[in-house]
Design an enzyme around this catalytic site. Structure first.
Site, PDB file in Angstrom:
ATOM      1  N   ASN A 262       0.809  -1.223   0.000  1.00 27.92           N
ATOM      2  CA  ASN A 262       0.000   0.000   0.000  1.00 27.92           C
ATOM      3  C   ASN A 262       0.839   1.267   0.000  1.00 27.92           C
ATOM      4  O   ASN A 262       0.386   2.316   0.433  1.00 27.92           O
ATOM      5  CB  ASN A 262      -0.956   0.017   1.211  1.00 27.92           C
ATOM      6  CG  ASN A 262      -1.911  -1.144   1.213  1.00 27.92           C
ATOM      7  OD1 ASN A 262      -2.394  -1.555   0.150  1.00 27.92           O
ATOM      8  ND2 ASN A 262      -2.191  -1.696   2.379  1.00 27.92           N
ATOM      9  N   ARG A 263       2.059   1.178  -0.516  1.00 26.15           N
ATOM     10  CA  ARG A 263       2.992   2.314  -0.542  1.00 26.15           C
ATOM     11  C   ARG A 263       3.300   2.865   0.837  1.00 26.15           C
ATOM     12  O   ARG A 263       3.781   3.993   0.972  1.00 26.15           O
ATOM     13  CB  ARG A 263       2.446   3.454  -1.434  1.00 26.15           C
ATOM     14  CG  ARG A 263       1.940   3.034  -2.788  1.00 26.15           C
ATOM     15  CD  ARG A 263       3.030   2.585  -3.712  1.00 26.15           C
ATOM     16  NE  ARG A 263       2.481   2.117  -4.990  1.00 26.15           N
ATOM     17  CZ  ARG A 263       3.195   1.591  -5.971  1.00 26.15           C
ATOM     18  NH1 ARG A 263       4.495   1.460  -5.823  1.00 26.15           N
ATOM     19  NH2 ARG A 263       2.636   1.193  -7.088  1.00 26.15           N
TER      20      ARG A 263
END
Length: 231
Positions: free
Chosen positions: A209-210
């Site tokens: 999810n970065r």
């Protein structure tokens, strides 16, 4: 093109160290991992060794950033040839583009991009020449062919064609007794090492999810300060 991080199903909020990335380490990079004097060296050494063990292509390759006298940046990949408490060392021609940049602005950054492991290390700081003894120690351990190429090349200068370049090397080799054997190849007078003296070192670890982990240590006066950065 978008590329995911962390493999598998993204973690739910609060799963913490279950969100292992491609490096296979479930624990999240944390400022507490940075210890010793200087605090960045132990972890860097571990990560470099693990990049070698993972058979990362050219694990000691790093992207070097410099600026010219007008402040225009340039980047290129070079090979790191030494890391210790005093800094990060590479060798090049002092009259090359990067050499002239560093003469004008003796400050640089490098990034070790271990993408397959979802890891990066960034180092920034002032740059100095290594000693002649250190340059000679490295030079005389290089393959003869590499020595001849460096001696023959006016690095970063234009040349008409490949055959002209090969002819220059052949002429230098002939003058020293040949490609395979002959007289000792001298260190070119405009060739040597640079050392980046770390002022800022940042470790980056990819996560799903970065929500990547970033930890930075900064030298302030004679002390190192560690902090976590938001991705």
């Amino acid at each position: 093109m978008r590329v995911g991080y962390g493999g598998g199903i993204p973690p739910n909020i609060g799963e913490g160290d279950r969100a292992a990335g491609a490096d296979g380490i479930r624990e999240n990079l944390d400022p507490s991992w940075l210890r010793g004097d200087p605090p960045w060296l132990e972890l860097f050494t571990v990560w470099l060794r693990e990049a070698i063990e993972a058979r990362i292509a050219e694990p000691n390759a790093m992207v070097l950033g410099t600026t010219d006298p007008d402040g225009h940046p340039a980047t290129r990949a070079v090979l790191c040839k030494g890391v210790d408490a005093s800094g990060v060392v590479f060798f090049t021609g002092y009259d090359s583009d990067k050499g002239r940049d560093l003469a004008a602005n003796p400050y640089a950054s490098v990034t070790f991009p271990w993408i397959a492991l979802e890891r990066q290390v960034h180092v920034r700081g002032p740059v100095e020449h290594v000693s002649m003894e250190e340059t000679q120690g490295y030079w005389y351990n290089r393959p003869r062919g590499s020595q001849l190429s460096a001696l023959a090349s006016d690095q970063s200068r234009p040349i008409a064609g490949r055959t002209d370049l090969e002819a220059k090397v052949a002429a230098v080799a002939a003058g020293l007794g040949g490609f395979d054997d002959g007289d000792e190849v001298p260190v070119p007078p405009t060739w040597g090492g640079f050392r980046i003296v770390p002022q800022v070192v940042e470790f980056w670890q990819g996560r799903a999810n970065r929500l990547h982990n970033r930890v930075r240590v900064t030298r302030v006066d004679d002390r190192w300060q560690a902090e976590r950065l938001q991705p």
